[in-house]
Write an enzyme that holds these catalytic residues in place. Structure first.
Site, PDB file in Angstrom:
ATOM      1  N   GLY B 482       0.839  -1.201   0.000  1.00 43.60           N
ATOM      2  CA  GLY B 482       0.000   0.000   0.000  1.00 43.60           C
ATOM      3  C   GLY B 482       0.866   1.240   0.000  1.00 43.60           C
ATOM      4  O   GLY B 482       0.378   2.373  -0.022  1.00 43.60           O
ATOM      5  N   THR B 483       2.168   0.999   0.017  1.00 43.67           N
ATOM      6  CA  THR B 483       3.147   2.065   0.136  1.00 43.67           C
ATOM      7  C   THR B 483       3.339   2.836  -1.162  1.00 43.67           C
ATOM      8  O   THR B 483       3.819   3.965  -1.134  1.00 43.67           O
ATOM      9  CB  THR B 483       4.473   1.441   0.561  1.00 43.67           C
ATOM     10  OG1 THR B 483       4.636   0.214  -0.170  1.00 43.67           O
ATOM     11  CG2 THR B 483       4.463   1.104   2.031  1.00 43.67           C
ATOM     12  N   ILE B 645      11.613  13.488  -2.549  1.00 46.02           N
ATOM     13  CA  ILE B 645      10.341  12.774  -2.550  1.00 46.02           C
ATOM     14  C   ILE B 645      10.054  12.358  -3.990  1.00 46.02           C
ATOM     15  O   ILE B 645       9.883  13.201  -4.869  1.00 46.02           O
ATOM     16  CB  ILE B 645       9.211  13.661  -1.987  1.00 46.02           C
ATOM     17  CG1 ILE B 645       9.548  14.100  -0.552  1.00 46.02           C
ATOM     18  CG2 ILE B 645       7.874  12.942  -2.040  1.00 46.02           C
ATOM     19  CD1 ILE B 645       9.772  12.975   0.447  1.00 46.02           C
ATOM     20  N   THR B 650       1.803   9.842  -3.299  1.00 44.22           N
ATOM     21  CA  THR B 650       1.813   8.607  -2.506  1.00 44.22           C
ATOM     22  C   THR B 650       2.593   8.821  -1.209  1.00 44.22           C
ATOM     23  O   THR B 650       2.266   8.228  -0.180  1.00 44.22           O
ATOM     24  CB  THR B 650       2.409   7.439  -3.301  1.00 44.22           C
ATOM     25  OG1 THR B 650       3.700   7.812  -3.796  1.00 44.22           O
ATOM     26  CG2 THR B 650       1.519   7.059  -4.463  1.00 44.22           C
ATOM     27  N   GLN B 654       1.398   8.242   2.666  1.00 49.22           N
ATOM     28  CA  GLN B 654       2.127   7.499   3.700  1.00 49.22           C
ATOM     29  C   GLN B 654       2.172   8.308   4.995  1.00 49.22           C
ATOM     30  O   GLN B 654       1.973   7.772   6.078  1.00 49.22           O
ATOM     31  CB  GLN B 654       3.564   7.229   3.238  1.00 49.22           C
ATOM     32  CG  GLN B 654       3.679   6.107   2.247  1.00 49.22           C
ATOM     33  CD  GLN B 654       3.429   4.784   2.920  1.00 49.22           C
ATOM     34  OE1 GLN B 654       4.229   4.308   3.709  1.00 49.22           O
ATOM     35  NE2 GLN B 654       2.284   4.193   2.639  1.00 49.22           N
ATOM     36  N   LYS B 717      14.910   9.057   1.014  1.00 47.08           N
ATOM     37  CA  LYS B 717      15.116   8.310   2.262  1.00 47.08           C
ATOM     38  C   LYS B 717      14.000   7.326   2.620  1.00 47.08           C
ATOM     39  O   LYS B 717      14.209   6.463   3.462  1.00 47.08           O
ATOM     40  CB  LYS B 717      15.265   9.302   3.420  1.00 47.08           C
ATOM     41  CG  LYS B 717      16.565  10.112   3.380  1.00 47.08           C
ATOM     42  CD  LYS B 717      16.611  11.103   4.526  1.00 47.08           C
ATOM     43  CE  LYS B 717      17.936  11.831   4.598  1.00 47.08           C
ATOM     44  NZ  LYS B 717      17.902  12.866   5.666  1.00 47.08           N
ATOM     45  N   GLU B 721       7.724   5.116   7.835  1.00 48.00           N
ATOM     46  CA  GLU B 721       7.723   5.151   9.308  1.00 48.00           C
ATOM     47  C   GLU B 721       7.594   6.561   9.882  1.00 48.00           C
ATOM     48  O   GLU B 721       6.897   6.773  10.870  1.00 48.00           O
ATOM     49  CB  GLU B 721       9.037   4.645   9.871  1.00 48.00           C
ATOM     50  CG  GLU B 721       9.437   3.220   9.991  1.00 48.00           C
ATOM     51  CD  GLU B 721       8.889   2.157   9.170  1.00 48.00           C
ATOM     52  OE1 GLU B 721       8.430   1.179   9.766  1.00 48.00           O
ATOM     53  OE2 GLU B 721       8.943   2.209   7.936  1.00 48.00           O
TER      54      GLU B 721
END
Lengths: 175, 759
Positions: B482-483, B645, B650, B654, B717, B721
């Site tokens: 789903g990332t 990015i 997307t 996240q 990067k 998280e």
């Protein structure tokens, strides 16, 4: 302690019965055990796996489908209880290659991530539009709260539904 | 075929799809219901397994009566420890790629019960309903032994785990004399923070469809974050060669870490399929989703000492966390505090308590989402005690080198996060005094917190095939949970070869594809993205060489640095009339396709000289009902520094999705144990609360500009998280600002607010 066979024999599984449903516009007759939920009937017997199983207890909304235009949890009803009714699943939202406006808007607003709750969100949103009760973003949030999205795509979901609602209002359609 | 990474090898400044909000390429499959997940692949003659779960937390199975279940027409077999095939003996064989030190749980291995809800039998039948029905007829008797599941009761029986898991760094040694510095400090904060156990609960319940073929090979559809990790586990445990097992996970219905390790439904499905020589599906129920890994319950102490000007003079952060008896699960909880703030006297301590629970498992920002809220709440308490603005306090203790290691950060635009986040939020209008902002019965509070996460990279391989139709297929055995992996990898490939994103197909979720590690830890863009770039660079080099050798010299002898790949052509940058299409180049070379494979490695040397990380500043507004203690989060601004990015659409999803996780952690999520039974009591989605739509406000995501030439050739990067890390503390701090009540125990439910309000 040694294993000991039980004295009473268990009841056998129920015998299959015939159920006729109109699914995404086509009449389908199934021979299924009456304990089969509408959700399992769709997923296992009609191979319509777009309708998802997220809890099987009516707690998450992933299995939302439209029955006679109303949104329900397909895991909370047996297929036999829907005899003769018209069921719309996510596979029935598009018209051929043309996506439903909600489907277009979900992609445009990135209202999905893993995609697992998405079919239920879409059917629920279609039901919400038909109900015509939502007037504000907060209404949308409240009326979509039966559909959990663990990825947290809620802001996109609200934006997508709002965009379709707005367009319908501008076009003069029913909300 | 290792593509040697070199610093000048950076992705050029974006002119193509990289950096654009390209819509999710798998969106159409997902909105039409065409994307199939692990339990959705149709197989003729499929059997269905249903798991029987243990009713005690610790002890021995004294009897399993399967007769009634076996007597049900349609039941094929009931597997228990008595008839399970004899399999691998050594712990190493059972350890998957994400296993911590210890003895992994072996389903149906023997009569021992190690944790509540442990699988003790599998009923296999010709329909899922029959299997479920018969599972209820299996009678299990136990001899219960004394169990311990209560972290608080046993917190003193702890130990220091050491380096018990790959990627784990034990806390650095103490610096200075923190206890003395604390005693001498002008201002002191010393408090205990706790956080409940949380279960991942992805929307798709864990499921495996294991298809046994007549030649003894297996095709396995598994809910996993690593098809090759699953394959390797099956091969080791069942003694099969890699060539005999193919694992597929093209779509994964969320995971958040739950799919990092093979879960017991995988073992059970494969065991049943190989024993019965028939296809078997095992799908866990929602209550059974509480039978394995989870974010561990944690108790922390944070003590801060500071001078009147706000400079930290002492920092002590101690954490005690649960692990299981059979494995030593560890995560980085306290190190972040020593990394984020400049302080000469620091002690960081991390200990574990063994409990009779399933082994914990990485959950979104494992460790950071636990430890950072504690230090960030403590910093807020210190700011209040000092009467300093909480943003100012953090800036006064800001550091551009990592105090834990003395190394510089490869990049750290956290100052920009604070500045841009504060600006967007309107932070300057905040009245510092608690309970000073209200709207009718609702108290309004504004809180801030910082966040930090790693910027890891592993090793991966990708393959690229460019066809004469101008279509490029790139593949690697990673996952998209789903990332946005499908989309982002397509963008990177399209960028390097100057193709439209629509001309690129990225394939993943198949163990037969080139090697990729488990998808997790926010390292997939870095790891697999670098491999995708490397292999496309090779294709590009071959195309250029072929074009340079073409009759008529369409590029007029231009060098590799003088050309641009754009619109399916190689174009001389200074003289764009000179151009040749990629397909003409291939035809002239007589090539029906160009195929390349490349592996990418991290910049080991440059990385070893730096600390790498993503950073965030999170601003939250809450409204607290003064009489009822109910909390609503009404606004969140999250400013993120995470390098380049690749896809702002997307990536923003996240981040905002992780903000939703932070709301859950701050206010709702808690697996509640009855320690008398050693069993969790709220194991479904009605009683384990996760945020629903009405709980989530508009979320404003800012990506600040950050350039990083150390992290990888992409300068990106990863953002899976970082979005959660600062959120729980920002909300907790906002609640304090609204109410004047400091609740240090997550989740902050209304009872805790009302109780402290009365105090």
């Amino acid at each position: 302690m040694p294993d000991s066979p039980r004295s009473t024999r268990p009841a056998p599984p129920p015998e299959p019965v015939a159920v006729t449903l109109t699914v995404n516009g086509a009449e389908r007759t199934l021979k299924i055990a009456p304990w089969t939920s509408l959700l399992d009937a769709l997923r296992l017997h009609l191979d319509l796996t777009g309708t998802k199983k997220g809890c099987d207890h009516g707690q998450c909304g992933a299995c939302t489908v439209l029955v006679d235009g109303r949104r329900i949890n397909a895991c909370l009803t047996l297929a036999v209880m829907q005899e003769g009714r018209s069921v719309t699943t996510v596979e029935g939202l598009a018209r051929g290659d043309a996506l439903h406006p909600l489907q277009e808007a979900f992609i445009a607003c990135d209202a999905l991530q893993c995609g697992y709750c998405t079919p239920g969100q879409l059917c629920s949103a279609a039901g919400l539009l038909a109900e015509g009760k939502a007037r504000s973003d907060d209404d949308i949030r409240e009326l979509m709260s039966g559909n959990i999205c663990r990825c947290g795509a809620y802001p996109g979901i609200v934006a997508a539904i709002r965009s379709v609602m707005n367009r319908r209002a501008t076009d003069g359609d029913a909300p | 075929m290792i593509a040697k990474p070199r610093i000048p090898d950076l992705l050029p400044e974006p002119g193509g799809p990289v950096g654009r909000p390209v819509p999710r390429v798998d969106g159409r499959l997902k909105v039409t219901g065409a994307a199939r997940y692990a339990a959705e692949h149709p197989v003729p003659g499929l059997l269905h397994g249903y798991v029987v779960s243990a009713a005690i937390a610790r002890g021995r199975i004294t009897g399993i009566d399967t007769a009634a279940a076996l007597a049900v027409p349609g039941v094929i077999e009931v597997f228990t420890h008595r008839n399970r095939p004899d399999l691998a003996r050594f712990d190493r064989t059972w350890q998957d790629g994400d296993a911590p030190r210890g003895s992994p749980f072996r389903p149906l291995c023997d009569d021992e019960v190690q944790f509540s809800l442990q699988p003790v039998a599998l009923v296999v039948a010709d329909s899922p309903e029959t299997a479920r029905y018969a599972a209820r007829l299996v009678e299990v008797t136990y001899e219960a032994r004394e169990h311990r599941t209560d972290l608080h009761a046993h917190r003193h029986d702890s130990f220091t785990p050491g380096k018990a898991k790959g990627g784990f760094e034990p806390p650095p040694p103490p610096r200075g004399d923190p206890d003395r510095a604390l005693a001498l400090a002008d201002v002191r904060i010393d408090a205990r923070y706790t956080q409940a156990t949380e279960h991942h609960n992805p929307m798709e319940m864990h499921a495996t469809t294991a298809v046994y073929h007549d030649d003894g090979t297996l095709t396995v559809y598994d809910k996993t974050q690593g098809a090759q990790n699953t394959r390797s586990y099956i091969c080791k445990v069942f003694g099969l060669p890699a060539s005999a097992v193919r694992v597929l996970n093209p779509f994964v219905g969320g995971a958040f870490g739950s799919g990092l390790r093979p879960q017991h439904q995988l073992f059970l499905a494969v065991m049943a399929a190989t024993q019965l020589r028939r296809p078997v599906r095992v799908e866990l129920s929602r209550p059974q989703m509480f039978s394995f890994g989870h974010r561990p319950e944690t108790i922390q102490r944070v003590a801060l000492g500071a001078r009147r000007d706000g400079r930290l003079t002492a920092l002590i952060h101690e954490a005690v966390q649960e692990s299981s008896r059979h494995e030593t699960y560890v995560e980085i909880v306290v190190n972040w505090s020593g990394q984020q703030y400049r302080c000469d006297n620091v002690r960081l301590d991390y200990r574990l308590v063994r409990l009779d629970r399933a082994t914990p498992l990485d959950q979104r920002a494992p460790g950071a989402a636990t430890g950072v809220p504690a230090i960030e709440m403590a910093m807020d308490e210190l700011a209040f005690a000092l009467d300093v603005d909480p943003v100012d306090l953090r800036l006064r203790n800001y550091t551009d080198t990592d105090p834990n290691t003395g190394k510089p950060f490869s990049s750290k635009e956290l100052r920009a996060c604070f500045a841009q986040g504060a600006e967007r939020f309107g932070w300057a209008r905040r009245r510092p005094r608690p309970r000073s902002m209200r709207d009718g019965r609702e108290l309004i509070g504004w809180g801030v917190a910082a966040g930090v996460w790693d910027a890891m990279q592993g090793r991966a391989t990708a393959r690229a095939v460019l066809g004469l139709d101008g279509r490029l297929t790139v593949s690697s055995a990673t996952a998209d949970i789903g990332t946005g992996t499908y989309t982002v990898m397509s963008q990177i490939a399209a960028e390097v070869l100057g193709l439209p994103v629509e001309a690129v197909t990225f394939r993943l979720g198949d163990s037969d594809l080139p090697t990729a590690p488990i998808e997790g830890g926010s390292w997939t863009v870095s790891t697999v993205g670098s491999a995708v770039k490397a292999v496309c660079d090779r294709v590009r080099a071959r195309l250029f060489d072929l074009a340079s050798a073409m009759d008529g010299a369409p590029l007029g002898g231009a060098g590799a640095r003088d050309v641009t790949f754009a619109g399916g052509h190689i174009v001389v940058t200074a003289d764009p009339v000179r151009r040749v299409s990629l397909t003409d180049v291939m035809r002239s070379g007589g090539l029906p396709a160009i195929e390349e494979e490349a592996m990418s490695l991290p910049y080991m040397v440059a990385r070893s000289r730096h600390t790498l990380g993503t950073h965030s500043a999170v601003f939250a507004e809450v409204r607290v009902d003064e009489d009822l203690g109910t909390v609503r989060v009404t606004r969140v601004v999250s400013a993120i520094a995470a390098g380049r990015i690749i896809n702002p659409r997307t990536a923003a999803s996240q981040i905002s999705g992780a903000v939703v996780w932070g709301i859950g952690m701050a206010l709702e999520e808690e697996t509640i144990f009855d320690h008398t039974l050693g069993r969790c009591m709220n194991h479904d989605l009605a009683e384990y609360h996760v945020p629903v739509n009405a709980d989530v406000p508009e979320i404003d995501v800012i990506f600040v500009d950050e350039r990083d030439t150390v992290v990888n050739p992409l300068g990106a990067k990863g953002v899976g998280e970082i979005g959660i890390v600062g959120v729980p503390a920002a909300i907790a701090n906002a609640i304090f600002h609204a109410t004047g009540v400091r609740v240090r125990d997550l989740p902050i439910t209304l009872d805790k607010i009302l109780m402290r309000q009365e105090e």
